[in-house]
Design an enzyme around this catalytic site. Structure first.
Site, short mmCIF file in Angstrom:
data_model
loop_
_atom_site.label_atom_id
_atom_site.label_comp_id
_atom_site.label_asym_id
_atom_site.label_seq_id
_atom_site.Cartn_x
_atom_site.Cartn_y
_atom_site.Cartn_z
N LYS A 98 -4.29 -7.11 6.36
CA LYS A 98 -3.15 -6.61 5.57
C LYS A 98 -1.86 -7.12 6.22
O LYS A 98 -1.57 -8.31 6.09
CB LYS A 98 -3.25 -5.09 5.43
CG LYS A 98 -4.57 -4.69 4.74
CD LYS A 98 -4.67 -3.25 4.41
CE LYS A 98 -6.08 -2.82 4.07
NZ LYS A 98 -6.65 -3.39 2.85
N HIS A 127 -3.12 0.67 6.99
CA HIS A 127 -1.85 0.46 6.27
C HIS A 127 -0.63 0.80 7.11
O HIS A 127 0.49 0.81 6.59
CB HIS A 127 -1.85 1.26 4.97
CG HIS A 127 -2.89 0.77 4.03
ND1 HIS A 127 -2.68 -0.31 3.18
CD2 HIS A 127 -4.18 1.15 3.83
CE1 HIS A 127 -3.79 -0.55 2.50
NE2 HIS A 127 -4.71 0.32 2.88
N SER A 165 -4.27 4.90 1.81
CA SER A 165 -4.18 3.62 1.12
C SER A 165 -3.71 3.72 -0.33
O SER A 165 -3.08 2.80 -0.84
CB SER A 165 -5.52 2.90 1.16
OG SER A 165 -6.53 3.69 0.55
C1 LIG Z 1 -7.61 2.39 4.59
C2 LIG Z 1 -8.46 1.17 4.62
N1 LIG Z 1 -9.40 1.06 5.57
C3 LIG Z 1 -10.19 -0.02 5.64
C4 LIG Z 1 -10.07 -1.06 4.76
C5 LIG Z 1 -11.01 -2.22 4.87
O1 LIG Z 1 -10.39 -3.29 5.50
P1 LIG Z 1 -10.85 -4.77 5.16
O2 LIG Z 1 -10.17 -5.15 3.90
O3 LIG Z 1 -10.43 -5.57 6.33
O4 LIG Z 1 -12.34 -4.72 4.99
C6 LIG Z 1 -9.07 -0.99 3.76
C7 LIG Z 1 -8.83 -2.06 2.78
O5 LIG Z 1 -9.49 -2.77 2.24
C8 LIG Z 1 -8.27 0.16 3.69
O6 LIG Z 1 -7.36 0.29 2.72
#
Ligand SMILES: Cc1ncc(COP(=O)(O)O)c(C=O)c1O
Length: 393
Positions: free
Chosen positions: A240, A209, A181
């Site tokens: 996303k 991502h 990320s």
């Molecule tokens: C790699 C990654 N996993 C999980 C999440 C969590 O997802 P969510 O925003 O739907 O809680 C995010 C981002 O927030 C992320 O960047």
């Protein structure tokens, strides 16, 4: 209460590690408004520009009229409405797995799933750069945690050898992301699959991502590398590229049934609003459509342009992945990263400074994300501004 945190907040400020909310007064998009000023937005994970898509808006409005606003109860009580069921069927079909389960967020998916899979006496092997949701799930579950340096397969192997020796009867779970990320690079999935097979470990892959961006119909890296069947637990977010909200786990029917029975963030939380499930379903359908493919191609063009323009030295991007939409501009010092982000904002660009604890201390950066909604001119203007402000050529 104010006094209670005063000192700690001061300490954060002194290290340039304090954080503040910023009110956006418009919908999401390539241009947004902050404090009465239009800014070109290079901070969003809305990679395909679906968060404010008219078709998704219509679907949400229609779903609210049919199913109401709130779900009223947890999924196991009376919160499972038709949009949830339809979305899970569509997700499983799209990802090529037997079944799928939706959570209220990607964070909740990780937090509920990891402790349902492993516990005391088991071992988790986790990439150092994994997202906080995976780290928190790993800490919560009580299993022994072994962290490996980012993408270091030699260390994964030695952790696996250790786990098999020290915990011969325990379960071993490898946790990683397909596209990281904050760095935008990829995990060496094929090598991880080899290792997990050799040591009879489980592999959980967070494609937050990657989905929507990479792979056939935007199904992510596992599908792109034809490894769908080798990844035991496929995690992702609907917030996303999918443009809605929520998280999911895809995998075998047995896994999903187990999570329905054991994932606490699923069991003990009100079901996501049905209209958001309906929006996510429409977005998943879109991803598999010719229009979705067009949008991905457009995104890829934008990624290529930014990649071409930004100089190699400050970026580790060129040496890493050509297909992700995340461009880290490593600054190092926290204060310097904040100043650069502030200067960019003065020039009309929103590019967030990412600092500890999101990334390691001393590796602060600008995280530039490009989307299919940006036009070429906006990307060229950002490049010019970064060049001017950071003194690079
Ligand atoms: C790699 C990654 N996993 C999980 C999440 C969590 O997802 P969510 O925003 O739907 O809680 C995010 C981002 O927030 C992320 O960047």
């Amino acid at each position: 209460m104010r006094h209670l945190f005063q000192e700690q907040l001061e300490a954060l400020r002194a290290q340039s590690l304090d954080r503040h909310l910023r009110e956006i007064t418009t919908a999401q998009g390539a241009e947004i408004e902050v404090a009465g000023r239009r800014l070109i937005n290079f901070s969003s994970n809305d990679y395909l520009g679906l968060a404010n898509n008219p078709r998704l808006q219509e679907v949400v409005i229609a779903a609210i009229k049919e199913f109401g606003v709130g779900a009223g109860a947890s999924r196991l009580i009376s919160g499972t409405q038709s949009p949830h069921v339809r979305l899970e069927l569509a997700l499983a079909k799209w990802k090529g797995t037997e079944a799928a389960l939706c959570f209220s967020s990607g964070y909740a998916a990780a937090l509920g799933t990891i402790p349902a899979l492993v516990t005391r006496g088991d071992v988790i092997i986790l990439d150092k750069l994994c997202h906080a949701s995976l780290i928190d799930g790993a800490k919560l579950c009580g299993a022994t945690l072994r962290v490996f340096p980012h993408n270091h397969m030699g260390k994964v192997r030695s952790h696996l050898e250790w786990a098999r020796r020290e915990h011969p009867n325990g379960r071993v779970l490898i946790l990683t992301e397909s596209v990281f990320s904050m760095d935008g690079d990829r995990a060496p999935l094929r090598e991880l699959v080899e290792l997990k097979k050799h040591f009879k470990a489980l592999l959980m892959l967070d494609e937050a991502h990657a989905i929507g961006v990479i792979g056939p119909n935007g199904r992510g890296v596992a599908a792109a590398e034809k490894l769908t069947d080798c990844v035991d637990v496929q995690m992702g977010t609907l917030s996303k590229a999918v443009g809605a909200s929520g998280g999911y786990i895809c995998g075998s029917r047995g896994l999903i049934e187990w999570l329905i029975n054991r994932a606490r963030s699923f069991i003990f939380s009100t079901a996501p609003p049905p209209a958001l499930a309906a929006a996510a379903l429409a977005a998943v359908d879109f991803l598999s459509s010719p229009e979705g493919e067009q949008r991905r191609l457009l995104l890829r063009e934008r990624i290529s342009l930014l990649r071409e323009l930004l100089p190699t030295d400050a970026m580790n991007k060129k040496a890493t992945d050509a297909t992700s939409a995340i461009f880290p501009w490593i600054v190092g010092d926290e204060r310097a990263a904040l100043s650069l982000a502030f200067a960019l904002q003065n020039e009309g660009f929103l590019v967030p400074a990412i600092r500890y604890p999101t990334v390691a201390k001393g590796s602060a950066r600008l995280r530039i994300t490009v989307t299919a909604s940006h036009n070429e001119n906006q990307i060229r203007m950002l490049f010019q501004a970064i060049k001017r402000l950071s003194g690079t050529s």
